[in-house]
Scaffold this motif. Structure first.
Motif, mmCIF file in Angstrom:
data_model
loop_
_atom_site.group_PDB
_atom_site.id
_atom_site.type_symbol
_atom_site.label_atom_id
_atom_site.label_comp_id
_atom_site.label_asym_id
_atom_site.label_seq_id
_atom_site.Cartn_x
_atom_site.Cartn_y
_atom_site.Cartn_z
ATOM 1 N N HIS A 98 23.590 -42.337 -1.763
ATOM 2 C CA HIS A 98 23.489 -41.148 -0.905
ATOM 3 C C HIS A 98 22.522 -41.412 0.254
ATOM 4 O O HIS A 98 22.821 -41.079 1.400
ATOM 5 C CB HIS A 98 22.983 -39.933 -1.695
ATOM 6 N N MET A 99 21.370 -41.981 -0.071
ATOM 7 C CA MET A 99 20.359 -42.223 0.960
ATOM 8 C C MET A 99 20.843 -43.240 1.983
ATOM 9 O O MET A 99 20.594 -43.099 3.176
ATOM 10 C CB MET A 99 19.045 -42.670 0.321
ATOM 11 N N PHE A 100 21.552 -44.263 1.515
ATOM 12 C CA PHE A 100 22.061 -45.296 2.413
ATOM 13 C C PHE A 100 23.073 -44.705 3.397
ATOM 14 O O PHE A 100 23.102 -45.082 4.567
ATOM 15 C CB PHE A 100 22.684 -46.442 1.604
ATOM 16 N N ARG A 101 23.906 -43.789 2.914
ATOM 17 C CA ARG A 101 24.942 -43.187 3.757
ATOM 18 C C ARG A 101 24.422 -42.076 4.661
ATOM 19 O O ARG A 101 25.108 -41.656 5.593
ATOM 20 C CB ARG A 101 26.074 -42.637 2.897
ATOM 21 N N ALA A 102 23.235 -41.578 4.399
ATOM 22 C CA ALA A 102 22.687 -40.465 5.181
ATOM 23 C C ALA A 102 22.441 -40.884 6.629
ATOM 24 O O ALA A 102 22.062 -42.020 6.904
ATOM 25 C CB ALA A 102 21.387 -39.969 4.543
ATOM 26 N N GLU A 103 22.659 -39.952 7.537
ATOM 27 C CA GLU A 103 22.479 -40.231 8.957
ATOM 28 C C GLU A 103 21.015 -40.385 9.341
ATOM 29 O O GLU A 103 20.694 -41.026 10.336
ATOM 30 C CB GLU A 103 23.121 -39.123 9.787
ATOM 31 N N GLN A 104 20.140 -39.781 8.568
ATOM 32 C CA GLN A 104 18.708 -39.862 8.835
ATOM 33 C C GLN A 104 17.962 -39.876 7.505
ATOM 34 O O GLN A 104 18.504 -39.494 6.478
ATOM 35 C CB GLN A 104 18.257 -38.697 9.702
ATOM 36 N N PRO A 105 16.719 -40.339 7.524
ATOM 37 C CA PRO A 105 15.956 -40.385 6.266
ATOM 38 C C PRO A 105 15.760 -38.989 5.676
ATOM 39 O O PRO A 105 15.650 -38.010 6.409
ATOM 40 C CB PRO A 105 14.609 -40.981 6.686
ATOM 41 N N PHE A 106 15.712 -38.927 4.359
ATOM 42 C CA PHE A 106 15.385 -37.669 3.692
ATOM 43 C C PHE A 106 13.909 -37.382 3.922
ATOM 44 O O PHE A 106 13.079 -38.294 3.935
ATOM 45 C CB PHE A 106 15.680 -37.752 2.188
ATOM 46 N N ASP A 107 13.585 -36.103 4.092
ATOM 47 C CA ASP A 107 12.186 -35.722 4.283
ATOM 48 C C ASP A 107 11.385 -35.942 3.003
ATOM 49 O O ASP A 107 10.244 -36.387 3.049
ATOM 50 C CB ASP A 107 12.087 -34.256 4.720
ATOM 51 N N ILE A 108 12.024 -35.632 1.873
ATOM 52 C CA ILE A 108 11.343 -35.739 0.576
ATOM 53 C C ILE A 108 12.297 -36.344 -0.454
ATOM 54 O O ILE A 108 13.449 -35.921 -0.568
ATOM 55 C CB ILE A 108 10.916 -34.353 0.036
ATOM 56 N N LEU A 109 11.794 -37.306 -1.201
ATOM 57 C CA LEU A 109 12.466 -37.785 -2.410
ATOM 58 C C LEU A 109 11.661 -37.222 -3.569
ATOM 59 O O LEU A 109 10.490 -37.560 -3.743
ATOM 60 C CB LEU A 109 12.482 -39.313 -2.462
ATOM 61 N N LEU A 110 12.263 -36.310 -4.312
ATOM 62 C CA LEU A 110 11.641 -35.706 -5.484
ATOM 63 C C LEU A 110 12.322 -36.326 -6.683
ATOM 64 O O LEU A 110 13.501 -36.078 -6.942
ATOM 65 C CB LEU A 110 11.840 -34.183 -5.472
ATOM 66 N N CYS A 111 11.604 -37.191 -7.402
ATOM 67 C CA CYS A 111 12.288 -37.918 -8.481
ATOM 68 C C CYS A 111 11.463 -37.974 -9.756
ATOM 69 O O CYS A 111 10.238 -37.978 -9.739
ATOM 70 C CB CYS A 111 12.674 -39.316 -8.028
ATOM 71 N N ASP A 112 12.208 -38.030 -10.833
ATOM 72 C CA ASP A 112 11.649 -38.220 -12.161
ATOM 73 C C ASP A 112 11.079 -39.643 -12.237
ATOM 74 O O ASP A 112 11.658 -40.567 -11.672
ATOM 75 C CB ASP A 112 12.759 -38.030 -13.197
ATOM 76 N N GLN A 113 9.972 -39.815 -12.900
ATOM 77 C CA GLN A 113 9.401 -41.152 -13.069
ATOM 78 C C GLN A 113 10.187 -41.961 -14.095
ATOM 79 O O GLN A 113 10.369 -43.155 -13.944
ATOM 80 C CB GLN A 113 7.928 -41.058 -13.479
ATOM 81 N N CYS A 114 10.665 -41.307 -15.137
ATOM 82 C CA CYS A 114 11.304 -42.018 -16.246
ATOM 83 C C CYS A 114 12.821 -41.996 -16.124
ATOM 84 O O CYS A 114 13.516 -41.302 -16.875
ATOM 85 C CB CYS A 114 10.848 -41.427 -17.574
ATOM 86 N N LEU A 115 13.332 -42.751 -15.163
ATOM 87 C CA LEU A 115 14.776 -42.908 -14.997
ATOM 88 C C LEU A 115 15.221 -44.135 -15.785
ATOM 89 O O LEU A 115 14.454 -45.085 -15.926
ATOM 90 C CB LEU A 115 15.125 -43.073 -13.515
#
Length: 129
Positions: free
Chosen positions: A45-62
């Motif tokens: 998703h991030m690679f295909r996005a036209e611009q960087p995401f403002d925030i990546l909110l992610c779980d630590q334990c993926l």
């Protein structure tokens, strides 16, 4: 004042937690959300996005890669501006991860302990330059 138009990528491998986090963010007024249940899909998703995401909110334990490693990858590829770890780890463990992020010059605003709380999220978002 917090910008409710932030583009946020949420990565959480547990379906219930992902949906709950999405619903909470929407109830807080955030409408530009992209969600993913794994790091691999999030990176796509991030690679295909036209611009960087403002925030990546992610779980630590993926399962595929840790949240801090996902932040490192996305940051070094210019796909995010800032990040927040969301986890049920202890405060001490999360503080250690925050220290690692500082040493690696990662754009980590901080961490939030699950479940997500609006006041704590908004406090971190106030740190955005």
């Amino acid at each position: 004042m917090i910008n409710d138009n932030l583009r946020i990528m949420v990565v959480e491998d547990h379906p219930f937690q992902l949906r709950a986090t999405q619903c909470l963010l929407e109830s807080y007024g955030f409408t530009h959300l992209t969600t993913s249940d794994c790091a691999r899909n999030a990176l796509q998703h991030m690679f295909r996005a036209e611009q960087p995401f403002d925030i990546l909110l992610c779980d630590q334990c993926l399962p595929e890669v840790s949240g801090i490693d996902l932040i490192k990858i996305a940051s070094h590829q210019g796909m995010i501006k800032q990040a927040i770890l969301l986890s049920s780890l202890t405060s001490n463990e999360l503080s250690e991860l925050e220290s690692q992020a500082i040493l690696n010059e990662l754009p980590l605003l901080g961490y939030l302990i699950k479940p997500l709380k609006q006041c704590e999220l908004r406090q971190l978002l106030k740190l955005i330059p």
